[in-house]
Every structure is written in C-alpha cells, then in structure tokens.
Design a protein around this motif. Structure first.
Motif, PDB file in Angstrom:
ATOM      1  N   VAL A 582      15.864  -4.278  -6.056  1.00 53.91           N
ATOM      2  CA  VAL A 582      16.075  -3.366  -6.994  1.00 53.91           C
ATOM      3  C   VAL A 582      14.437  -3.152  -7.287  1.00 53.91           C
ATOM      4  CG1 VAL A 582      16.430  -2.800  -9.326  1.00 53.91           C
ATOM      5  CG2 VAL A 582      18.311  -3.721  -7.895  1.00 53.91           C
ATOM      6  N   THR A 583      13.938  -4.063  -7.443  1.00 49.90           N
ATOM      7  CA  THR A 583      12.363  -4.071  -7.866  1.00 49.90           C
ATOM      8  C   THR A 583      11.630  -3.089  -7.003  1.00 49.90           C
ATOM      9  OG1 THR A 583      12.477  -6.115  -9.204  1.00 49.90           O
ATOM     10  CG2 THR A 583      10.439  -5.169  -8.878  1.00 49.90           C
ATOM     11  N   LEU A 584      11.838  -3.557  -5.652  1.00 49.42           N
ATOM     12  CA  LEU A 584      11.067  -2.900  -4.287  1.00 49.42           C
ATOM     13  C   LEU A 584      11.253  -1.467  -4.551  1.00 49.42           C
ATOM     14  CD1 LEU A 584       9.173  -3.415  -2.101  1.00 49.42           C
ATOM     15  CD2 LEU A 584      11.228  -4.071  -0.919  1.00 49.42           C
ATOM     16  N   SER A 585      12.656  -1.469  -4.704  1.00 48.06           N
ATOM     17  CA  SER A 585      13.097   0.202  -4.295  1.00 48.06           C
ATOM     18  C   SER A 585      12.549   0.900  -5.498  1.00 48.06           C
ATOM     19  CB  SER A 585      14.736   0.493  -4.535  1.00 48.06           C
ATOM     20  OG  SER A 585      14.977  -0.381  -3.530  1.00 48.06           O
ATOM     21  N   VAL A 586      12.390   0.490  -6.672  1.00 51.89           N
ATOM     22  CA  VAL A 586      11.920   1.529  -7.873  1.00 51.89           C
ATOM     23  C   VAL A 586      10.347   1.261  -7.526  1.00 51.89           C
ATOM     24  CG1 VAL A 586      11.365   1.395 -10.368  1.00 51.89           C
ATOM     25  CG2 VAL A 586      13.664   0.756  -9.491  1.00 51.89           C
ATOM     26  N   GLY A 587       9.805   0.166  -7.222  1.00 51.48           N
ATOM     27  CA  GLY A 587       8.259   0.400  -7.155  1.00 51.48           C
ATOM     28  C   GLY A 587       7.771   1.319  -6.063  1.00 51.48           C
ATOM     29  N   ILE A 588       8.645   1.406  -4.952  1.00 55.21           N
ATOM     30  CA  ILE A 588       8.100   2.462  -3.897  1.00 55.21           C
ATOM     31  C   ILE A 588       8.214   3.785  -4.400  1.00 55.21           C
ATOM     32  CG2 ILE A 588       9.171   3.419  -1.738  1.00 55.21           C
ATOM     33  CD1 ILE A 588      10.248   0.874  -1.130  1.00 55.21           C
ATOM     34  N   VAL A 589       9.224   4.208  -5.300  1.00 56.18           N
ATOM     35  CA  VAL A 589       9.071   5.645  -5.756  1.00 56.18           C
ATOM     36  C   VAL A 589       7.840   5.796  -6.731  1.00 56.18           C
ATOM     37  CG1 VAL A 589      10.523   6.960  -7.155  1.00 56.18           C
ATOM     38  CG2 VAL A 589      11.695   5.773  -5.569  1.00 56.18           C
ATOM     39  N   THR A 590       7.716   4.687  -7.488  1.00 54.05           N
ATOM     40  CA  THR A 590       6.697   4.920  -8.434  1.00 54.05           C
ATOM     41  C   THR A 590       5.168   4.941  -7.984  1.00 54.05           C
ATOM     42  OG1 THR A 590       6.596   2.594  -9.112  1.00 54.05           O
ATOM     43  CG2 THR A 590       7.977   3.934 -10.408  1.00 54.05           C
ATOM     44  N   SER A 591       5.274   4.083  -6.972  1.00 53.85           N
ATOM     45  CA  SER A 591       3.763   3.897  -6.189  1.00 53.85           C
ATOM     46  C   SER A 591       3.470   5.131  -5.559  1.00 53.85           C
ATOM     47  CB  SER A 591       3.880   2.683  -5.206  1.00 53.85           C
ATOM     48  OG  SER A 591       4.709   2.744  -4.100  1.00 53.85           O
ATOM     49  N   VAL A 592       4.443   5.968  -4.594  1.00 52.15           N
ATOM     50  CA  VAL A 592       4.139   7.099  -4.007  1.00 52.15           C
ATOM     51  C   VAL A 592       3.748   8.412  -5.166  1.00 52.15           C
ATOM     52  CG1 VAL A 592       5.401   9.040  -2.971  1.00 52.15           C
ATOM     53  CG2 VAL A 592       5.816   6.686  -2.107  1.00 52.15           C
ATOM     54  N   PHE A 593       4.581   8.253  -6.376  1.00 56.53           N
ATOM     55  CA  PHE A 593       4.199   9.119  -7.416  1.00 56.53           C
ATOM     56  C   PHE A 593       2.652   9.094  -7.742  1.00 56.53           C
ATOM     57  CE2 PHE A 593       3.990  10.221 -11.792  1.00 56.53           C
ATOM     58  CZ  PHE A 593       4.001  11.698 -11.794  1.00 56.53           C
ATOM     59  N   THR A 594       2.345   7.817  -8.268  1.00 55.59           N
ATOM     60  CA  THR A 594       1.028   7.371  -8.926  1.00 55.59           C
ATOM     61  C   THR A 594      -0.077   7.549  -7.479  1.00 55.59           C
ATOM     62  OG1 THR A 594       1.218   5.163  -8.447  1.00 55.59           O
ATOM     63  CG2 THR A 594       1.895   6.094 -10.696  1.00 55.59           C
TER      64      THR A 594
END
Length: 617
Positions: A582-594
């Motif tokens: 879960v943490t990795l999935s959310v982190g992937i989305v936020t890291s691409v955005f930032t």
C-alpha cells in the motif's frame, strides 16, 4: 514561451499541495494514552457522578490525570504516559465493578476544525505504536460440556423414536452421560442402538440401586476433535466480529492449544472492541414448562430487563444461536426494538417440529453470557486473587407461539436500540463454540523493541539527509529544487495514507524509503537528460524543455512496472506485505506527480521566460 506553465496549472499544483498539507497536518498531533469506560448494557450508563467517583479514585491512588471527559455513552480519561494508564486501569476496574467495561485506548488529539473536514492522523501498526492486544483463553471444558448437552437431547430423541422407554438421561459432573432404564432388556437394546449410531461413544452397562444404567464417555479422539472445532469456530467468529468493527489489518490467530491472540492496530474505541469480542452472546430457545411438569426436568430463570420476575422453563433446548444464519435489528409497529432472525435449514426444521405441537404455549429466548469475576482466596495463609468463570442465563423474551414457526421469526423484549443492534451483530458474526476469557490486555508497543524502532527511524532520517546533500552538491540549484519537491512528496504521501485510513507498519516505512529513492531517481534521469542536451548544443531553455519531455517516457514506464508489482504484492500477500504494498503504491503515484510536475513548476518559476546563458546544474 518555453518553460512557463499556464496559470491554471500552477494554481492546480498549489491546490493539491495545500490540500495535502491540510490532510497531513493531523499527524503532528500525537495521541494520548487513555482508558475508556462504558456500560456492559444500556441500563448501565456512564454519567458525571460515576466519572467523578472514578477520577477521585485515580487521584487518591497518587496518579495524575491529564483530562477527563464524558462522551455520549462512555467516559474517557487521558494520561501522559502508558505506565500511568495501566495503573489507572486497575484502580478504575476495582472502583466500578463488573457492570462496566474498562478498556485501554489511544485517544486522538486532532483539533476539531480538522476532524470536521474528515482529516485524521495516519494509523500506526502494532509494530510501531497504537492498538490493543488481547490474549483470550478458550474454555475447553465448557466446549466439551456443551457438546455433551447436545448429545443428551439427541439421545432422548433417538430413544423415543425407537420406542425405548428410559427413566432419565443426565450429564454428570465427571464429563460422562448416564442413561437410566427400568429393565435390563431395554438397556441392552439401547446399548446396541447407540453403539451403532454413535461410534464416538465408549459405552458400558451397569446395575446399581435396582436400576439399569448406561454410562457414556467420549473417546479421546472425539474430545480432541471438539476442542479443535471450538478453537477454529471461535477464530472464525472473532474474525467476523473484528471485521464488523472495521479495524484495519487486524491479527486474529491461535496460540498454543487453547488460546487466541487478537491485535487491533489503530483501534479508536477499545471499550466497544472488548465488549464485542469478549461476549459469547449465545441464545437458547426453550418452551415454558407446563404447570404439572416434573421439577427435575425444568429450571427457573430471571428476566434480564425485569429484576424480580421469573419463569420456569423446560431443560430441553430447541435450538441455540449457532443455528442463526442471519440477524438484523429493526423496530416493530409500536417502535420497540427487535431482532429479525433467520435460521439455517436444520435449525428451521427443529423449530418447526417443536412448535407444531406447542401452539398457544409460550417460548422463551435465553441470553447466555459466560463471564468471570475476581475472587480472593487464602492459600497457605496468603490471600491470592483468582479469576473464576461463571455462566449467566437470563430471559430476554417470553412470547406465546401464535402459529407454527419456521426459519424466520423475531426476538422482542430488548432494552433498547443499542442492545438490539449489538445482539444482531454478535449473532450475525456467528456464535462462539465455547466461552472465552480475557487473560491479558495491553497496549502494544514496538514488536522489535523501542530501541530498534528509534534506530530505524534515525537511519531513515540520516539516509534522507544524505540524499538531500547529494542532490544539492551534484545538481546545485536544480538539486535544491528537487529536494523541495522530495519533501513535498513525503507530505503528499502521508496525506494520502491518512485519507485512506491506512495503517503504517515497519514494512510501510521501508516502502517510504523506496519511494524516496524512486522519486530521486526520476529527478536524476531528468537532470542527466538536461546535461546531455546542453552538451549537444541546445540553448538552456530548450535543454530544460527537452530534458523533462524526453525523460517522461522512461520514468512513466519504470513506475508503471513497479506499480504492477506492488498491486500483485497487495493481492497475494498478507499482513506486513500488504502494508508495504500500500505504501509503495501510494508513493509511486505521489513521486511521479512531484518529480515531474512539481519539480517542473519550481524550475519554471526559477528559470522560465528568462534569457539564460548557462544553467546551474
């Protein structure tokens, strides 16, 4: 003009970042150690007088209270540390008695203006902090005893069907069954019948006091099978109850021969959890005894909601709560609470068979609770506290059977809407196959030890600092802009995890560390591409534009493959693996955005629309 976002895109990025900061803010407010006080039933209300009594007892015990408050149907007392919380729980338990549930809790301190918009802190797993640990013990003797009670009814029915007259069928205290006959011939016929139909019985024939007896014992294999079933059924029921509570990533598992561990991370209402988990909440349906009934075949019970009122019931049980397939709370035509019951096929047949010959008689619904109380005994001259289990059976409904009943009917006579909802929940989740008792209850600290957790967090902080220093030295101004985006990425990650009510565990922290690395990796690809374009002779503004555009495909492909792996981990894994996914999935989305849009916006604000001769990269 190159490297200039339109106003709407800048405003959209600012809006997302501000929204993320708003929903991440509750994590700045740590939870308080607390105890929660609530009544075991609706008639036992927590009022201000009780709260004053409890707080006085705590203060007389030399403990300091941070704050106490009276909630809707419970009371909450906050403390500054877990040691004070544990000591206060013992004092309060002795002060209020067994009619109230005293449970450990972690009380939120989030300001009301944040909770009003649905913002709340991210839940921490049991390996970090937050949650409740229960160690439960299954009463195996009761499990076997309940099965023997069922055998008593089955043997009576079997002998009646084969027209074998018996004088009594009894469940003895030594765990055996005794069947009494008037003649040895009938006894011998019954012996052959029962041996044929019940291979799990060890049966012996005896003669004593002018009567003929069959003594029935269960085989060792049968006893062990009953015990294993009791544990498995209780595990299933407890998991269903925990799911009804809506607890994130709970742990319900067997420990040893007769114990069950329940861990509830991030639970908010520990008192309700303890009440729901701990109740056996079984039902027994029995006919009211006839006025001329043999007193040896009847028992007298009190009414649950009408102290002093009693009724005499037959000992034979029609069905129990284990036959209930569904239960829903509702109200009757007079606005009184009720529970609509649906039985399984076997239960429906038994109910139909019994009520077919009992129309106009009254049928009682017994509420069965297995409880325990602390008693003080003197052993070798010393006073020792001991927990003694006991069974409480009280009538909640005694109604006239108007017509033959089947698989659906209703229970009335409940105290209130709260009790009807709770009873329906417990029956819907399934009956416990055997009573359970709380052996241990505590808030759970880090499973790896507080020192290891502190070292783990410190290592994350050092690693994050080294990444920031590396980016600043290697890519200069661009590195500083990437560092800002990286910090904003963590804010967004925490915000999304909080909005999803996700539980953060140690594997989840590992997912955050990996997310930081992936976010930096995306910026490194972009900056390396910009350097390459500058070497190829492109002007600075064109190099910036080309670097972001041409690196996008590579970054997108790499993150999509990682996201797919995370989804598979979540689908196939359990417990800590799910937390990491879960943490990795959310982190992937936020890291691409930032890494792409936020960093690009910062670069545009720094360099966009200017005449540049060189870049600080």
């Amino acid at each position: 003009m190159l490297n200039r976002y339109p106003l709407w895109k800048n405003l959209l990025i600012v809006f997302v970042l501000l929204l993320g900061a708003l929903y991440a803010a509750p994590n700045l407010y740590p939870e308080d150690y607390a105890i929660q006080l609530s009544g075991t039933r609706d008639i036992h209300q927590v009022d201000q007088a009780l709260m004053d009594k409890v707080t006085a007892a705590i203060e007389n015990g030399g403990l300091e209270i941070k704050e106490s408050e009276l909630l809707d149907k419970s009371g909450l007392i906050r403390f500054t540390d877990s040691e004070t919380q544990l000591k206060a729980k013992q004092i309060v338990s002795q002060a209020v008695g067994e009619n109230y549930v005293v449970a450990l809790n972690l009380a939120p301190t989030t300001p009301d203006w944040l909770t009003d918009i649905g913002a709340g802190p991210m839940k921490l797993g049991l390996d970090l902090r937050g949650g409740v640990h229960f160690l439960l013990e299954v009463d195996m003797a009761q499990a076997v005893g309940q099965r023997l009670d069922v055998y008593v009814s089955e043997i009576k029915t079997k002998l009646r069907q084969d027209k074998l007259r018996y004088r009594a069928v009894e469940h003895l205290d030594d765990g055996s069954l005794s069947v009494k006959f008037s003649s040895p011939e009938t006894r011998d016929q019954a012996l052959s019948l029962l041996r044929k139909d019940y291979p799990e019985f060890l049966i012996s024939a005896e003669d004593a006091d002018g009567a003929n007896f069959l003594t029935i014992m269960l085989t060792e294999a049968t006893v062990r099978s009953i015990e294993d079933y009791a544990i498995k059924q209780n595990l299933t029921t407890l998991r269903n109850r925990v799911n009804e509570l809506g607890v994130a990533e709970p742990l319900v598992q067997r420990q040893g021969r007769n114990r069950i561990v329940v861990q509830l991370p991030g639970v908010q209402d520990a008192a309700a959890a303890k009440r729901i988990i701990g109740k056996t909440a079984n039902l027994e349906f029995r006919l009211e005894a006839k006025t001329d009934a043999n007193s040896a075949l009847t028992e007298t019970y009190d009414f649950r909601s009408e102290p002093g009122r009693k009724a005499r019931l037959e000992k034979d049980i029609i069905i129990t709560g284990s036959s209930v397939s569904n239960a829903q709370a509702s109200f009757d035509e007079n606005g009184q609470p009720q529970v609509n019951i649906s039985l399984d096929s076997k239960g429906g047949q038994l109910m139909n068979r019994t009520t077919r010959n009992a129309v106009k008689r009254r049928m009682a619904v017994l509420f069965v609770e297995h409880k325990s109380r602390m008693v003080t005994e003197t052993v070798d001259g010393e006073k020792v506290e001991k927990r003694v289990p006991y069974v409480e059976k009280k009538i909640i409904s005694l109604a006239t059977i108007q017509s033959v009943l089947g698989s659906q009917f209703r229970i009335t006579g409940l105290d209130g809407a709260g009790e009807s909802s709770e009873l329906a929940l417990l029956l819907r989740a399934g009956a416990l196959a055997a009573p359970i008792y709380f052996v241990e209850e505590r808030t759970v600290g880090p499973s790896l030890g507080a020192e290891n957790i502190e070292l783990g967090v410190t290592s994350v902080q050092i690693g994050f600092a080294l990444v920031l220093i590396f980016m600043a030295i290697t890519y200069r101004v661009f590195g500083l802009l990437a560092n800002v985006a990286l910090c904003l990425n963590l804010v967004l990650l925490v915000a999304v995890m909080s909005m999803l009510s996700a539980t953060l565990t140690l594997p989840g922290i590992a997912g955050i560390v990996l997310t930081v690395g992936m976010a930096v990796d995306a910026n490194v690809l972009i900056f390396a591409r910009i350097k390459e374009e500058l070497k190829n002779g492109l002007p600075p503004q064109s190099a910036i534009n080309a670097g972001f555009d041409r690196a996008f495909t590579t970054i997108f492909d790499a993150n999509i493959t990682t996201l797919l792996a995370a989804v598979i981990l979540f689908a196939m894994g359990t417990g800590p693996v799910k937390g990491f996914a879960v943490t990795l999935s959310v982190g992937i989305v936020t890291s691409v955005f930032t890494a792409i849009w936020v960093t690009r916006a910062l670069v545009n604000l720094t360099y966009g629309g200017r005449q540049l001769k060189k870049l600080s990269i």
